[in-house]
Scaffold this active site. Structure first.
Site, PDB file in Angstrom:
ATOM      1  N   THR A 192      -3.569   3.677  27.077  1.00 53.86           N
ATOM      2  CA  THR A 192      -4.494   4.480  26.254  1.00 53.86           C
ATOM      3  C   THR A 192      -5.227   5.557  27.053  1.00 53.86           C
ATOM      4  O   THR A 192      -5.690   6.528  26.460  1.00 53.86           O
ATOM      5  CB  THR A 192      -5.507   3.582  25.503  1.00 53.86           C
ATOM      6  OG1 THR A 192      -5.665   2.376  26.194  1.00 53.86           O
ATOM      7  CG2 THR A 192      -5.059   3.255  24.130  1.00 53.86           C
ATOM      8  N   LYS A 200     -10.821  -1.650  27.117  1.00 50.03           N
ATOM      9  CA  LYS A 200      -9.957  -0.511  27.495  1.00 50.03           C
ATOM     10  C   LYS A 200     -10.162   0.664  26.544  1.00 50.03           C
ATOM     11  O   LYS A 200      -9.969   1.819  26.922  1.00 50.03           O
ATOM     12  CB  LYS A 200      -8.498  -0.939  27.605  1.00 50.03           C
ATOM     13  CG  LYS A 200      -7.800  -1.322  26.293  1.00 50.03           C
ATOM     14  CD  LYS A 200      -7.213  -0.163  25.531  1.00 50.03           C
ATOM     15  CE  LYS A 200      -6.824  -0.575  24.124  1.00 50.03           C
ATOM     16  NZ  LYS A 200      -6.390   0.533  23.278  1.00 50.03           N
TER      17      LYS A 200
HETATM   18  O1  13P Z   1      -4.522   0.073  21.102  1.00 50.53           O
HETATM   19  C1  13P Z   1      -3.707   0.935  21.022  1.00 50.53           C
HETATM   20  C2  13P Z   1      -2.480   0.954  21.824  1.00 50.53           C
HETATM   21  O2  13P Z   1      -2.301  -0.238  22.522  1.00 50.53           O
HETATM   22  C3  13P Z   1      -3.940   2.080  20.106  1.00 50.53           C
HETATM   23  O3  13P Z   1      -4.856   2.914  20.697  1.00 50.53           O
HETATM   24  P1  13P Z   1      -5.793   3.849  19.842  1.00 50.53           P
HETATM   25  O4  13P Z   1      -6.575   2.974  18.892  1.00 50.53           O
HETATM   26  O5  13P Z   1      -6.666   4.524  20.864  1.00 50.53           O
HETATM   27  O6  13P Z   1      -4.922   4.816  19.121  1.00 50.53           O
END
Ligand code: 13P
Ligand code: NAI
Length: 321
Positions: free
Chosen positions: A243, A186
C-alpha cells in the site's frame, strides 16, 4: 461449503467472484435493495469493481437472513460500520463463523474486527482475513497470499481450507491481534507515504518513512499483545509494502492528494483516516510514541499543514535506531 459475503463493495464483490470461480456457492448481501437487484440482473458491480463478471454461482440479495444461513460469513464492510452492522443484525449472525475483512480500528471503542465481532456476537467464531491484496487483483484471478487469523486454530484450519483457491493462498495464524493491527496500522503509514510522494519529498524519504512506520507499527502491536512474526508477515510488512508503493491504494492516493494540496473524493473508503485517530488515542493511553500516526491524524483533521508535519518529524531528537 456455502459462503456468505456481507457488503457488496470492491472487496466483498472480489472475494465473492474469486470463491465462486472455484465452484463455491456464494451469497452476496448488498444492504440496498436496488443495488442488490441491479447486481443480480446485470451480473456486474461497475461502480466498485468495473469490468468483472459475477460467476453464475454468486447470488445477490438484500435479505441478510438468507445470506447469513451460509456456514462461513465474510464481513466486507468498512471498519467504522462493522459494529453497527453486527449489532443491528445480531440475531441472524451470532453463532456463525464471522470473518472480518476490514483493515482498521473502530474509533468509538478502540477495538479491531475480531474484538468487535466477539463483543457483538458472543457465540460466533471470530476470525480475520487480511494481507496484501487489491480487490481488482483478486477479481482478475491474479495470485494473492493472505493471512487468516483465528484464535481457535482448529476452526482456523477449516476456514483456511474453505477459503483458499489455487490463486488465493491463505496462510494461518492464531494471532488475531497481530493480524488485525498489521492491516490497520499499514493503512495509516500508507497515507503518510502518499503525503511524502505528493509533496515531492522523494523515494528515499518514502523508504525512511516506511521503515520508521514499521517500527511504530511494531511498537504498538507488541504492546497490545501481538507476535513480532505476525507483523513481519503478510498482514504487516507485506501489506505495508503493497500500500505504500502502489497508486492502486486508496490510502496512498488520499495521502498523495493531501501532500499535493488537492481535493479527494469523500465517498472513497480510506480506512487509515479514522484509524490514525484511533491509533493515536490507543498509543497515548499507553504512553507509546507514535509520531507518524499522530501526524496523519492531525493532517486528516487539518490541524497541521504538510510543511509543519514534515518539519516536526525531521526535528525530533536524534536517537538510536
Ligand atoms: O488493503 C488493501 C490492499 O491490501 C487495499 O488498500 P486501500 O484500502 O488503501 O485501497
Ligand atoms: N478494496 C480492496 O482492495 C481491499 C479492501 N479491504 C478492506 O475491506 C473493507 C471494505 O472495503 P471495500 O470493499 O474496498 O470498500 P468499498 O467502499 O468498495 O465498499 C464498502 C461497501 O460496504 C457497504 N457498507 C457500508 N456500510 C454498510 C453497512 N452498515 N451495512 C452494509 N453495507 C455497508 C457499502 O455500501 C459498500 O458497498 C475495508 O476495511 C478495506 O480496508 C481489504 C483488502 C483489499
Amino acid at each position: 461449503m456455502k459462503i456468505g459475503v456481507l457488503g457488496a463493495g470492491a472487496f466483498g464483490t472480489a472475494l465473492a467472484v474469486a470463491l465462486a470461480r472455484e465452484g463455491q456457492e456464494v451469497g452476496l448481501w448488498a444492504r440496498d435493495p436496488d443495488q442488490a437487484a441491479r447486481l443480480q440482473t446485470e451480473r456486474r458491480n461497475e461502480r466498485r469493481l468495473p469490468g468483472v463478471d459475477l460467476p453464475e454461482t454468486v447470488s445477490v440479495s438484500a435479505e441478510i437472513a438468507s445470506v447469513a444461513q451460509a456456514e462461513i460469513l465474510l464481513l466486507a464492510v468498512p471498519m467504522q460500520q462493522m459494529a453497527g452492522l453486527l449489532i443491528q443484525h445480531r440475531a441472524a449472525l451470532d453463532g456463525r463463523a464471522l470473518i472480518g475483512c476490514a483493515k482498521g480500528i473502530d474509533l468509538a471503542s478502540g477495538r479491531g474486527p475480531t474484538q468487535i465481532i466477539g463483543e457483538a456476537c458472543p457465540k460466533a467464531v471470530p476470525a480475520i482475513l487480511t494481507g496484501p491484496s487489491f480487490a481488482a487483483d483478486i477479481a482478475r484471478g491474479l495470485p494473492t497470499a493472505l493471512t487468516l487469523a483465528c484464535g481457535d486454530d482448529a476452526r482456523g484450519e477449516e476456514l483456511q481450507g474453505a477459503l483458499s483457491t489455487p490463486v488465493l493462498r491463505l496462510y494461518r495464524t492464531s494471532d488475531t491481534v497481530g493480524a488485525e493491527l498489521g492491516g490497520a496500522l499499514k493503512n495509516v503509514v500508507a497515507i503518510a507515504a502518499g503525503v511524502v510522494m505528493g509533496a515531492g519529498l522523494g523515494d528515499s524519504a518514502r523508504a525512511a518513512l516506511m521503515t520508521r512506520g514499521f517500527a511504530e507499527m511494531n511498537r504498538l502491536a507488541l504492546a497490545l499483545g501481538a507476535r513480532a512474526e505476525t507483523l513481519s508477515g503478510l498482514s504487516g510488512f507485506g501489506d505495508l509494502v503493497l500500500t505504500c508503493t502502489s497508486t492502486q491504494s486508496r490510502n496512498f492516493r488520499f495521502g498523495h492528494a493531501l501532500g499535493k494540496g488537492e481535493a479527494f473524493d469523500p465517498s472513497t473508503t480510506v480506512e487509515g483516516a479514522a484509524t490514525a485517530k484511533a491509533v493515536s488515542q490507543l498509543a497515548k493511553k499507553r504512553g507509546i510514541d507514535m509520531p507518524i500516526a499522530n501526524m496523519v491524524g492531525a493532517l486528516v483533521d487539518r490541524n497541521i499543514t504538510v510543511a509543519e508535519a514534515v518539519s516536526t518529524l525531521l526535528a525530533r531528537p536524534l536517537r538510536k535506531e
